[in-house]
Design a protein around this motif. Structure first.
Motif, PDB file in Angstrom:
ATOM      1  N   ASN A 260      39.972  16.362  16.217  1.00 16.04           N
ATOM      2  CA  ASN A 260      39.639  17.229  18.139  1.00 16.04           C
ATOM      3  C   ASN A 260      38.507  17.565  17.314  1.00 16.04           C
ATOM      4  N   LEU A 261      37.834  18.945  16.841  1.00 22.29           N
ATOM      5  CA  LEU A 261      36.595  19.176  16.695  1.00 22.29           C
ATOM      6  C   LEU A 261      35.740  18.310  17.687  1.00 22.29           C
ATOM      7  N   ARG A 262      35.418  16.787  16.925  1.00 21.65           N
ATOM      8  CA  ARG A 262      34.175  15.960  17.848  1.00 21.65           C
ATOM      9  C   ARG A 262      35.181  15.150  19.104  1.00 21.65           C
ATOM     10  N   LYS A 263      36.633  15.689  19.345  1.00 23.73           N
ATOM     11  CA  LYS A 263      36.883  15.360  20.793  1.00 23.73           C
ATOM     12  C   LYS A 263      36.546  16.566  21.607  1.00 23.73           C
ATOM     13  N   GLU A 264      36.785  18.014  21.312  1.00 21.78           N
ATOM     14  CA  GLU A 264      36.056  19.081  21.857  1.00 21.78           C
ATOM     15  C   GLU A 264      34.593  18.490  21.579  1.00 21.78           C
ATOM     16  N   ALA A 265      33.575  18.162  21.361  1.00 25.20           N
ATOM     17  CA  ALA A 265      33.025  18.293  21.764  1.00 25.20           C
ATOM     18  C   ALA A 265      32.087  17.257  22.446  1.00 25.20           C
ATOM     19  N   ARG A 266      32.661  15.772  22.424  1.00 18.75           N
ATOM     20  CA  ARG A 266      32.027  15.110  23.397  1.00 18.75           C
ATOM     21  C   ARG A 266      32.927  14.936  24.179  1.00 18.75           C
ATOM     22  N   MET A 267      33.656  16.525  24.659  1.00 18.07           N
ATOM     23  CA  MET A 267      34.073  16.471  26.442  1.00 18.07           C
ATOM     24  C   MET A 267      32.940  17.298  26.678  1.00 18.07           C
ATOM     25  N   GLY A 268      32.343  18.617  25.829  1.00 15.56           N
ATOM     26  CA  GLY A 268      31.630  19.226  25.562  1.00 15.56           C
ATOM     27  C   GLY A 268      30.772  18.406  26.665  1.00 15.56           C
ATOM     28  N   GLU A 269      29.599  17.466  25.361  1.00 13.21           N
ATOM     29  CA  GLU A 269      28.782  16.648  26.150  1.00 13.21           C
ATOM     30  C   GLU A 269      29.378  16.386  27.778  1.00 13.21           C
ATOM     31  N   VAL A 270      29.872  15.780  27.723  1.00 14.66           N
ATOM     32  CA  VAL A 270      30.419  15.978  28.878  1.00 14.66           C
ATOM     33  C   VAL A 270      30.460  16.169  30.175  1.00 14.66           C
ATOM     34  N   ASP A 271      30.972  17.461  30.296  1.00 10.94           N
ATOM     35  CA  ASP A 271      30.934  18.501  30.789  1.00 10.94           C
ATOM     36  C   ASP A 271      29.299  18.690  31.946  1.00 10.94           C
ATOM     37  N   SER A 272      28.598  19.054  30.190  1.00  6.12           N
ATOM     38  CA  SER A 272      26.833  19.151  30.424  1.00  6.12           C
ATOM     39  C   SER A 272      26.325  17.912  31.350  1.00  6.12           C
ATOM     40  N   LEU A 273      26.629  16.804  30.549  1.00  4.06           N
ATOM     41  CA  LEU A 273      25.632  15.910  31.475  1.00  4.06           C
ATOM     42  C   LEU A 273      26.308  15.465  33.340  1.00  4.06           C
ATOM     43  N   ASN A 274      27.627  16.038  33.321  1.00  3.84           N
ATOM     44  CA  ASN A 274      28.011  16.108  34.739  1.00  3.84           C
ATOM     45  C   ASN A 274      27.058  17.365  35.658  1.00  3.84           C
ATOM     46  N   ASP A 275      26.796  18.710  34.865  1.00  2.37           N
ATOM     47  CA  ASP A 275      26.689  19.566  34.850  1.00  2.37           C
ATOM     48  C   ASP A 275      25.008  18.854  35.787  1.00  2.37           C
ATOM     49  N   ALA A 276      24.627  18.281  35.237  1.00  2.00           N
ATOM     50  CA  ALA A 276      22.797  18.191  35.306  1.00  2.00           C
ATOM     51  C   ALA A 276      22.833  17.376  36.064  1.00  2.00           C
ATOM     52  N   LYS A 277      23.864  15.950  35.848  1.00  2.00           N
ATOM     53  CA  LYS A 277      23.574  15.380  37.424  1.00  2.00           C
ATOM     54  C   LYS A 277      23.926  16.313  38.534  1.00  2.00           C
ATOM     55  N   ALA A 278      24.737  16.949  38.534  1.00  2.00           N
ATOM     56  CA  ALA A 278      24.671  17.843  39.936  1.00  2.00           C
ATOM     57  C   ALA A 278      23.536  18.323  40.435  1.00  2.00           C
ATOM     58  N   VAL A 279      22.756  19.666  39.280  1.00  2.00           N
ATOM     59  CA  VAL A 279      22.368  19.913  39.577  1.00  2.00           C
ATOM     60  C   VAL A 279      21.196  18.558  39.771  1.00  2.00           C
ATOM     61  N   LEU A 280      20.666  18.065  39.852  1.00  2.00           N
ATOM     62  CA  LEU A 280      20.132  16.917  40.253  1.00  2.00           C
ATOM     63  C   LEU A 280      20.002  15.963  41.668  1.00  2.00           C
ATOM     64  N   SER A 281      21.146  16.183  41.568  1.00  2.00           N
ATOM     65  CA  SER A 281      21.484  16.256  43.359  1.00  2.00           C
ATOM     66  C   SER A 281      21.626  17.176  44.173  1.00  2.00           C
ATOM     67  N   GLY A 282      21.418  18.738  43.811  1.00  2.00           N
ATOM     68  CA  GLY A 282      21.031  19.457  44.608  1.00  2.00           C
ATOM     69  C   GLY A 282      22.532  19.750  45.294  1.00  2.00           C
ATOM     70  N   ALA A 283      22.921  20.178  44.206  1.00  2.00           N
ATOM     71  CA  ALA A 283      24.185  21.168  44.513  1.00  2.00           C
ATOM     72  C   ALA A 283      24.184  22.474  43.916  1.00  2.00           C
ATOM     73  N   ASP A 284      25.449  23.413  44.678  1.00  2.00           N
ATOM     74  CA  ASP A 284      24.814  24.904  44.113  1.00  2.00           C
ATOM     75  C   ASP A 284      25.381  24.614  42.997  1.00  2.00           C
ATOM     76  N   TYR A 285      24.640  24.960  41.732  1.00  2.00           N
ATOM     77  CA  TYR A 285      24.731  24.941  40.347  1.00  2.00           C
ATOM     78  C   TYR A 285      26.588  25.811  40.090  1.00  2.00           C
ATOM     79  N   SER A 286      25.941  27.220  40.994  1.00  2.00           N
ATOM     80  CA  SER A 286      27.038  28.480  40.604  1.00  2.00           C
ATOM     81  C   SER A 286      28.298  28.360  41.027  1.00  2.00           C
ATOM     82  N   LEU A 287      28.971  27.315  41.955  1.00  2.00           N
ATOM     83  CA  LEU A 287      29.737  26.550  42.740  1.00  2.00           C
ATOM     84  C   LEU A 287      30.131  25.749  42.060  1.00  2.00           C
ATOM     85  N   LEU A 288      29.707  24.832  41.285  1.00  2.00           N
ATOM     86  CA  LEU A 288      29.805  24.290  40.536  1.00  2.00           C
ATOM     87  C   LEU A 288      30.395  24.025  39.160  1.00  2.00           C
ATOM     88  N   GLN A 289      30.094  25.176  38.748  1.00  2.24           N
ATOM     89  CA  GLN A 289      30.268  25.950  37.514  1.00  2.24           C
ATOM     90  C   GLN A 289      31.825  26.857  37.648  1.00  2.24           C
TER      91      GLN A 289
END
Length: 272
Positions: free
Chosen positions: A231-260
């Motif tokens: 379970n811990l490793r699963k949550e950690a992997r999900m957090g990593e996926v979310d961080s990757l998605n946020d980083a991808k959105a920032v790089l695409s020029g989206a509003d980071y606050s709305l996305l968050q």
């Protein structure tokens, strides 16, 4: 088992030793018996020769026409001297029964007529009249002696045959026992080699089994850790996926606050 084979081998060795001892004893006894036989035969032949000489002497005295002059052994020098006429052939010794002839000559007078017997003696007999009893006695002695010689020859022949049969049987038995001993020693050697091989295989199998047990233990520990931290490793992997998605959105020029804000809303719905 090796213990039973060892006992059988020991019995065979003891049997072979006892058989060899019996052969030596039988050989010594046979030699002693044969020596005794030869000695008795030599004595008997000497006795027989003396009896024949005695009979011949009596024949010379009582029946001269049946007398056979004995052969005289001559040396090489005597034989050469006799052949060349240097000396006469030696005469046979006349010591045997010489007292009989001396007594007879003393009893004859010069005229050749027999003297009157003393008053205590029986009637006088001519030479030929007293010859039969003595010759009969000698013939009985020679007959008995010949019987003893024949009996001794038969006994010697039978004893030799028994000895040869015993030796043949002993040789056959020793050959069979020796072969059996070699076979059992070979079997014991093969069995010992098999036991040593089994012991080595047992040690190798134990080592291999221990290594597999260690591997299973390590795998079990690792599996337990994986299951407990899933379970811990699963949550950690999900957090990593979310961080990757946020980083991808920032790089695409989206509003980071709305996305968050949207990501948080999704998380709430996911955990609800």
């Amino acid at each position: 088992t090796t213990a039973s084979l060892s006992e059988e081998i020991e019995e065979l060795v003891d049997g072979i030793k006892a058989l060899d001892k019996q052969v030596v004893t039988a050989t010594n006894n046979r030699k002693a018996e044969n020596a005794e036989y030869k000695e008795s035969m030599s004595d008997a032949m000497s006795t027989k020769k003396i009896l024949e000489m005695a009979g011949n002497r009596l024949a010379k005295f009582y029946t001269p026409d049946l007398y056979v002059a004995p052969k005289v052994e001559m040396s090489e020098e005597q034989r050469i001297a006799v052949n060349f006429g240097i000396e006469d052939a030696p005469e046979a010794p006349v010591a045997l029964f010489a007292q009989v002839r001396a007594r007879t000559i003393a009893g004859d007078d010069s005229s050749g007529a027999p003297q009157a017997p003393p008053e205590t003696w029986a009637a006088y007999q001519a030479h030929r009249e007293g010859h039969g009893g003595v010759v009969e006695l000698l013939n009985m002695l020679k007959t008995d002696l010949n019987k003893e010689l024949t009996k001794s020859k038969v006994q010697e022949k039978n004893a030799q045959a028994e000895y040869e049969s015993f030796m043949a049987d002993s040789a056959t038995k020793r050959t069979l026992d020796t072969k059996a001993l070699d076979d059992k020693e070979s079997a014991r050697s093969d069995l010992n080699m098999a036991i040593q091989k089994m012991l080595l295989n047992k040690k190798s199998i134990k080592t291999e089994a221990y290594a597999k047990a260690v591997t299973l233990r390590d795998l079990h520990v690792e599996c337990d850790w994986l299951l407990s931290s899933y379970n811990l490793r699963k949550e950690a992997r999900m957090g990593e996926v979310d961080s990757l998605n946020d980083a991808k959105a920032v790089l695409s020029g989206a509003d980071y606050s709305l996305l968050q804000t949207a990501v948080k809303s999704v998380r709430r719905l996911r955990h609800a």
